[in-house]
Design a protein around this motif. Structure first.
Motif, PDB file in Angstrom:
ATOM      1  N   SER A 337      -7.162  -1.932  10.926  1.00 51.53           N
ATOM      2  CA  SER A 337      -8.518  -1.374  10.927  1.00 51.53           C
ATOM      3  C   SER A 337      -8.735  -0.499   9.697  1.00 51.53           C
ATOM      4  O   SER A 337      -9.786  -0.559   9.048  1.00 51.53           O
ATOM      5  N   ARG A 340      -9.027  -2.739   6.649  1.00 58.14           N
ATOM      6  CA  ARG A 340     -10.319  -3.429   6.632  1.00 58.14           C
ATOM      7  C   ARG A 340     -11.436  -2.485   6.175  1.00 58.14           C
ATOM      8  O   ARG A 340     -12.332  -2.867   5.418  1.00 58.14           O
ATOM      9  N   GLU A 341     -11.366  -1.221   6.618  1.00 57.32           N
ATOM     10  CA  GLU A 341     -12.395  -0.253   6.251  1.00 57.32           C
ATOM     11  C   GLU A 341     -12.343   0.067   4.765  1.00 57.32           C
ATOM     12  O   GLU A 341     -13.379   0.166   4.099  1.00 57.32           O
ATOM     13  N   ARG A 344     -13.774  -2.828   2.897  1.00 58.72           N
ATOM     14  CA  ARG A 344     -15.234  -2.871   3.082  1.00 58.72           C
ATOM     15  C   ARG A 344     -15.934  -1.836   2.199  1.00 58.72           C
ATOM     16  O   ARG A 344     -17.010  -2.098   1.661  1.00 58.72           O
ATOM     17  N   GLN A 345     -15.326  -0.671   2.029  1.00 59.49           N
ATOM     18  CA  GLN A 345     -15.949   0.387   1.230  1.00 59.49           C
ATOM     19  C   GLN A 345     -16.111  -0.002  -0.233  1.00 59.49           C
ATOM     20  O   GLN A 345     -16.998   0.529  -0.915  1.00 59.49           O
ATOM     21  N   GLY A 347     -16.750  -3.097  -1.101  1.00 56.15           N
ATOM     22  CA  GLY A 347     -17.562  -4.307  -1.105  1.00 56.15           C
ATOM     23  C   GLY A 347     -16.796  -5.597  -0.960  1.00 56.15           C
ATOM     24  O   GLY A 347     -17.304  -6.663  -1.325  1.00 56.15           O
ATOM     25  N   SER A 349     -13.767  -8.169   1.372  1.00 53.87           N
ATOM     26  CA  SER A 349     -13.506  -8.682   2.720  1.00 53.87           C
ATOM     27  C   SER A 349     -12.006  -8.876   2.897  1.00 53.87           C
ATOM     28  O   SER A 349     -11.285  -9.137   1.932  1.00 53.87           O
ATOM     29  N   LEU A 366     -12.839  -9.852  -3.414  1.00 56.75           N
ATOM     30  CA  LEU A 366     -13.793  -8.852  -3.896  1.00 56.75           C
ATOM     31  C   LEU A 366     -14.532  -9.400  -5.105  1.00 56.75           C
ATOM     32  O   LEU A 366     -13.919  -9.973  -6.009  1.00 56.75           O
TER      33      LEU A 366
END
Length: 377
Positions: A337, A340-341, A344-345, A347, A349, A366
């Motif tokens: 988790s 993944r965060e 994501r921050q 931009g 996956s 990315l």
């Protein structure tokens, strides 16, 4: 009331007070209620067993606390004192068998297998003697031997693993520190080489242009144009050198990853561009993701080989981290988790492929925005 602080050379202090040991220390105090409740329920209250039991609890608590908080050199003494207390109480309180088992298990924390195994064997023999003298069931000797071996083995393996993890973490910190120091020295040398000659040249041409400003303005202008050209060229070289310092984060993480995995018997192959240039914020996030993934491989994968592939093609960036371990990585477990965060921050996956017994593959993709691309151009 403040909680007692473990000594630096204690069991908790030397392992940086891991949560598992703190929970174990707390839970193994709660069983003392059974030391009083069980004989009370069977035989009722009587000073014959109650007073020795209370005294044994006081001795147990003091020795038990010192086993975790006191010097490791004294741990065998405190563990054996608990075993001796158990045998002393056993003739009047059968639950004292628990004191013997806990003392033997604590003894294994000292990481001296010969002492722990010898004490377990001696305790089993002494139990047989107690069965003759005090009528204790002889099969309790088998219970003492089995609980001493099982509990001791668990504690011995845990401490050995915890110490290895601690040594690896410390070695990673040292590797990163040395990598950072080496990179700073390289940048210092590069900047000295880049700027020493160039600034001397700019100084000479500026002085020449000043002298020619009145006598030959056209030539003075040409000299200043040359100063501008040299300054712009040098600025580009300085930016390239500073970018090399920023781009060292992922490279340093790969060095630390190799140290950790190879120390655990896991071979690591890597593939990374020689001149990987990424924005500083992206670089920092990806380095943390790589560190967490490598830590998961070390702790959970049971792999024999791992691989990290880092690819940058124009605006597209990808990082693939794979191993040949047991697989079965949960989509939201083992730090996934958090990884993944972070992805994501910036931009990107994160994709996970982790079939049971077939290894795990993490793929980070990315696309760099034009603004980010230009910031490191």
């Amino acid at each position: 009331m403040a909680l007692p602080v473990p000594r630096k050379d204690s069991l908790l202090g030397s392992l940086h007070s891991p949560a598992y040991l703190r929970w174990q220390a707390a839970l193994q105090v709660l069983w003392l209620f059974a030391l009083i409740q069980a004989p009370w329920a069977v035989n009722g209250f009587h000073w014959r067993w109650f007073l020795p039991t209370v005294l044994s609890i006081v001795i147990y608590l003091v020795c038990y606390a010192q086993a975790f908080l006191g010097s490791m050199k004294r741990l065998p003494f405190h563990a054996l004192a608990i075993v001796a207390t158990g045998f002393a109480l056993w003739p009047v309180n059968g639950v004292a068998l628990g004191l013997v088992a806990i003392g033997l298990a604590l003894l294994a924390f000292a990481a001296r297998p010969g002492l722990w195994l010898g004490a377990t064997a001696a305790a089993a023999v002494l139990t047989l003697a107690w069965s003759v003298v005090f009528g204790i069931p002889a099969w309790h000797a088998a219970v003492v031997a089995l609980t001493g071996l099982a509990g001791g083995m668990s504690n011995f393996l845990y401490v050995r693993s915890a110490r290895r993890d601690l040594e690896l973490r410390l070695s990673q910190v040292e590797v990163r520190r040395l990598a950072t120091l080496a990179e700073r020295e390289r940048i210092g040398r590069d900047l000295h080489d880049l700027l020493g000659h160039t600034l001397s040249l700019i100084t000479l041409k500026s002085e020449l242009a000043r002298r020619l400003a009145m006598a030959d303005p056209a030539r003075a202008q040409r000299e200043m144009e040359e100063v501008e050209r040299v300054a712009r060229h040098t600025l580009g070289e300085v930016r390239s050198a500073v970018t090399g310092l920023r781009a060292g984060d992922l490279a340093s993480e790969l060095v630390a990853a190799r140290v950790m995995l190879e120390a655990s018997g896991i071979a690591l192959d890597t593939s990374m561009p020689d001149a990987l240039r990424l924005p500083e914020s992206v670089q920092a996030s990806l380095a943390l993701v790589l560190r967490e993934a490598i830590t998961n491989i070390h702790r959970h994968s049971q792999a024999s080989a791992a691989r990290v592939d880092i690819i940058r093609t124009g605006k597209e960036f990808s990082m693939r981290i794979s191993d040949n371990g047991r697989g079965g990585l949960a989509a939201h477990g083992n730090g996934v988790s958090g990884m993944r965060e972070r992805v994501r921050q910036v931009g990107g996956s994160l994709a996970i492929d982790s079939p049971a017994k077939q290894g795990t593959t993490l793929t980070i993709a990315l696309t760099l925005s034009p603004a980010l691309t230009e910031s490191v151009a």
